[in-house]
Design a protein around this motif. Structure first.
Motif, PDB file in Angstrom:
ATOM      1  N   ASN A 255       0.903  -1.433   0.044  1.00 51.60           N
ATOM      2  CA  ASN A 255      -0.121  -0.057   0.147  1.00 51.60           C
ATOM      3  C   ASN A 255       0.843   1.200  -0.069  1.00 51.60           C
ATOM      4  O   ASN A 255       0.477   2.331   0.667  1.00 51.60           O
ATOM      5  CB  ASN A 255      -1.136  -0.192   1.152  1.00 51.60           C
ATOM      6  CG  ASN A 255      -1.927  -1.270   1.239  1.00 51.60           C
ATOM      7  OD1 ASN A 255      -2.392  -1.358   0.156  1.00 51.60           O
ATOM      8  ND2 ASN A 255      -2.095  -1.897   2.333  1.00 51.60           N
ATOM      9  N   THR A 256       1.985   1.218  -0.679  1.00 53.04           N
ATOM     10  CA  THR A 256       2.810   2.498  -1.002  1.00 53.04           C
ATOM     11  C   THR A 256       2.971   2.675  -2.173  1.00 53.04           C
ATOM     12  O   THR A 256       3.021   1.936  -3.182  1.00 53.04           O
ATOM     13  CB  THR A 256       4.140   2.241  -0.371  1.00 53.04           C
ATOM     14  OG1 THR A 256       4.861   1.067  -1.111  1.00 53.04           O
ATOM     15  CG2 THR A 256       4.165   1.712   1.223  1.00 53.04           C
ATOM     16  N   SER A 257       2.888   4.057  -2.827  1.00 55.03           N
ATOM     17  CA  SER A 257       2.911   4.432  -4.070  1.00 55.03           C
ATOM     18  C   SER A 257       4.261   4.716  -4.642  1.00 55.03           C
ATOM     19  O   SER A 257       4.591   4.665  -5.700  1.00 55.03           O
ATOM     20  CB  SER A 257       2.048   5.793  -4.342  1.00 55.03           C
ATOM     21  OG  SER A 257       2.551   6.764  -3.242  1.00 55.03           O
ATOM     22  N   VAL A 258       5.220   5.159  -3.767  1.00 53.05           N
ATOM     23  CA  VAL A 258       6.423   5.592  -4.021  1.00 53.05           C
ATOM     24  C   VAL A 258       7.463   5.346  -2.694  1.00 53.05           C
ATOM     25  O   VAL A 258       6.836   5.416  -1.542  1.00 53.05           O
ATOM     26  CB  VAL A 258       6.663   7.348  -4.164  1.00 53.05           C
ATOM     27  CG1 VAL A 258       5.952   7.397  -5.668  1.00 53.05           C
ATOM     28  CG2 VAL A 258       5.961   7.901  -3.214  1.00 53.05           C
ATOM     29  N   PRO A 259       8.737   5.245  -3.031  1.00 54.86           N
ATOM     30  CA  PRO A 259       9.524   5.203  -1.648  1.00 54.86           C
ATOM     31  C   PRO A 259       9.206   6.353  -0.537  1.00 54.86           C
ATOM     32  O   PRO A 259       8.957   7.243  -1.004  1.00 54.86           O
ATOM     33  CB  PRO A 259      10.931   5.135  -2.145  1.00 54.86           C
ATOM     34  CG  PRO A 259      10.688   4.802  -3.679  1.00 54.86           C
ATOM     35  CD  PRO A 259       9.540   5.298  -4.205  1.00 54.86           C
ATOM     36  N   LEU A 260       9.568   6.017   0.735  1.00 52.58           N
ATOM     37  CA  LEU A 260       9.462   7.172   1.736  1.00 52.58           C
ATOM     38  C   LEU A 260      10.331   8.303   1.354  1.00 52.58           C
ATOM     39  O   LEU A 260       9.959   9.519   1.818  1.00 52.58           O
ATOM     40  CB  LEU A 260       9.655   6.457   3.080  1.00 52.58           C
ATOM     41  CG  LEU A 260       9.738   7.155   4.232  1.00 52.58           C
ATOM     42  CD1 LEU A 260       8.318   7.579   4.481  1.00 52.58           C
ATOM     43  CD2 LEU A 260      10.199   6.625   5.597  1.00 52.58           C
ATOM     44  N   SER A 261      11.684   8.315   0.623  1.00 47.46           N
ATOM     45  CA  SER A 261      12.324   9.209   0.348  1.00 47.46           C
ATOM     46  C   SER A 261      11.715  10.377  -0.596  1.00 47.46           C
ATOM     47  O   SER A 261      12.205  11.676  -0.433  1.00 47.46           O
ATOM     48  CB  SER A 261      13.582   8.886  -0.346  1.00 47.46           C
ATOM     49  OG  SER A 261      13.313   8.035  -1.378  1.00 47.46           O
ATOM     50  N   CYS A 262      10.646  10.194  -1.258  1.00 42.14           N
ATOM     51  CA  CYS A 262       9.898  10.952  -1.891  1.00 42.14           C
ATOM     52  C   CYS A 262       8.975  11.925  -0.995  1.00 42.14           C
ATOM     53  O   CYS A 262       8.389  12.943  -1.629  1.00 42.14           O
ATOM     54  CB  CYS A 262       8.927  10.347  -2.765  1.00 42.14           C
ATOM     55  SG  CYS A 262       9.819   9.617  -4.325  1.00 42.14           S
ATOM     56  N   CYS A 263       8.485  11.656   0.064  1.00 43.07           N
ATOM     57  CA  CYS A 263       7.607  12.195   0.982  1.00 43.07           C
ATOM     58  C   CYS A 263       8.556  13.526   1.529  1.00 43.07           C
ATOM     59  O   CYS A 263       9.266  13.896   1.772  1.00 43.07           O
ATOM     60  CB  CYS A 263       7.375  11.477   2.261  1.00 43.07           C
ATOM     61  SG  CYS A 263       6.400  10.047   1.880  1.00 43.07           S
ATOM     62  N   ARG A 264       7.501  14.544   1.427  1.00 43.44           N
ATOM     63  CA  ARG A 264       7.750  15.859   1.688  1.00 43.44           C
ATOM     64  C   ARG A 264       7.999  16.262   3.314  1.00 43.44           C
ATOM     65  O   ARG A 264       9.033  16.597   3.826  1.00 43.44           O
ATOM     66  CB  ARG A 264       6.661  16.991   1.409  1.00 43.44           C
ATOM     67  CG  ARG A 264       6.397  17.044  -0.005  1.00 43.44           C
ATOM     68  CD  ARG A 264       5.306  18.439  -0.350  1.00 43.44           C
ATOM     69  NE  ARG A 264       4.816  18.284  -1.753  1.00 43.44           N
ATOM     70  CZ  ARG A 264       5.750  19.163  -2.397  1.00 43.44           C
ATOM     71  NH1 ARG A 264       6.729  19.868  -2.063  1.00 43.44           N
ATOM     72  NH2 ARG A 264       5.566  19.226  -3.846  1.00 43.44           N
ATOM     73  N   ASP A 265       7.350  15.228   4.071  1.00 48.79           N
ATOM     74  CA  ASP A 265       7.532  15.335   5.255  1.00 48.79           C
ATOM     75  C   ASP A 265       7.528  13.509   5.772  1.00 48.79           C
ATOM     76  O   ASP A 265       6.621  12.831   5.906  1.00 48.79           O
ATOM     77  CB  ASP A 265       6.390  15.626   6.550  1.00 48.79           C
ATOM     78  CG  ASP A 265       6.742  15.695   7.927  1.00 48.79           C
ATOM     79  OD1 ASP A 265       7.659  15.034   8.298  1.00 48.79           O
ATOM     80  OD2 ASP A 265       5.555  16.135   8.554  1.00 48.79           O
TER      81      ASP A 265
END
Length: 248
Positions: free
Chosen positions: A168-178
């Motif tokens: 249920n993830t769309s992109v790696p966590l490193s793509c998150c703003r926060d």
């Protein structure tokens, strides 16, 4: 030898000592990359990796030699060494101008290769090759980007297709703003539930934007290095003339 030319002698020595140290640094990096191949090979690609290594070793070794000759020529007041140093400095200067022209002329080809290589690297190696995973993670966090051209690129990666990514993830966590916000990358591969919580611009466009923003700084540094080399040529000529006059 007058006071003015003594100052020229020491200025030439200081200039070439910096040149010598810089050349030694580039040479050391090239040798390190050649020895520690496992660290850098996944990032640069097997086709271009040896070329990059030997270019760094060649350029570093050449600059190291030029700086060494300049230092020795200035200290020993050797007309022969100074003349050879002057010739090599012209070669370096012409080489830099040529490299600048080639970089401008082939910048589209370089950009296309970077785009293709990064896309292939992210698509096939992220999550499987530790060095690549760490490099892509650092790049996305520092440049505030996601994917090659867009965050949608993650949809077609091996990382998501083979189910290695967290569910249920769309992109790696490193793509998150926060990154501290729970579920910031929630969604289907390449399809975030809340697009406002991730970086949407790809890393290649981010790099291109950074280069455009820094072009005046890069240009200024290039002009500054060129002027220093011109001063080095002038100082070498003055010192050669003084040595010649002293022995007449």
């Amino acid at each position: 030898m007058g006071c003015g030319l003594t100052c020229v002698k020491y200025l030439l020595f200081i200039f070439n000592f910096i040149f010598w140290v810089a050349g030694g640094g580039v040479l050391a990096i090239g040798i390190w990359m050649r020895i520690d191949r496992a660290t850098f090979d996944p990032l640069l690609g097997i086709d271009y990796y040896p070329i990059v290594c030997w270019m760094l070793i060649g350029v570093g070794g050449f600059v190291f030699l030029v700086g060494f000759l300049g230092c020795c020529g200035a200290v020993q007041e050797s007309k022969c060494m100074l003349g050879f140093y002057f010739f090599l400095l012209i070669v370096v200067f012409v080489g830099e101008v040529g490299a600048g022209i080639l970089a401008y002329y082939y910048h589209d080809e370089v950009r296309t290769w970077m785009d293709s290589h990064m896309n292939r690297t992210i698509k096939n190696n992220y999550g499987f090759v530790p060095a690549v995973t760490a490099a892509v993670t650092a790049m996305q966090e520092q440049m505030k980007c996601c994917g090659d051209r867009s965050y949608v690129d993650w949809m077609s990666t091996k990382y998501y297709k083979e189910g290695k990514a967290p569910a249920n993830t769309s992109v790696p966590l490193s793509c998150c703003r926060d990154k501290t916000e729970a579920g910031c990358n929630r969604g289907q591969p390449g399809q975030p539930a809340d697009i406002s919580k991730i970086f949407t611009q790809g890393c290649i466009p981010s790099m291109e934007l950074w280069v455009q923003e820094q072009v005046w700084i890069l240009g200024g540094v290039g002009v500054g290095v060129g002027l220093l080399q011109l001063f080095g040529m002038v100082f070498a000529c003055c010192l050669m003339k003084a040595v010649e006059d002293e022995y007449e």
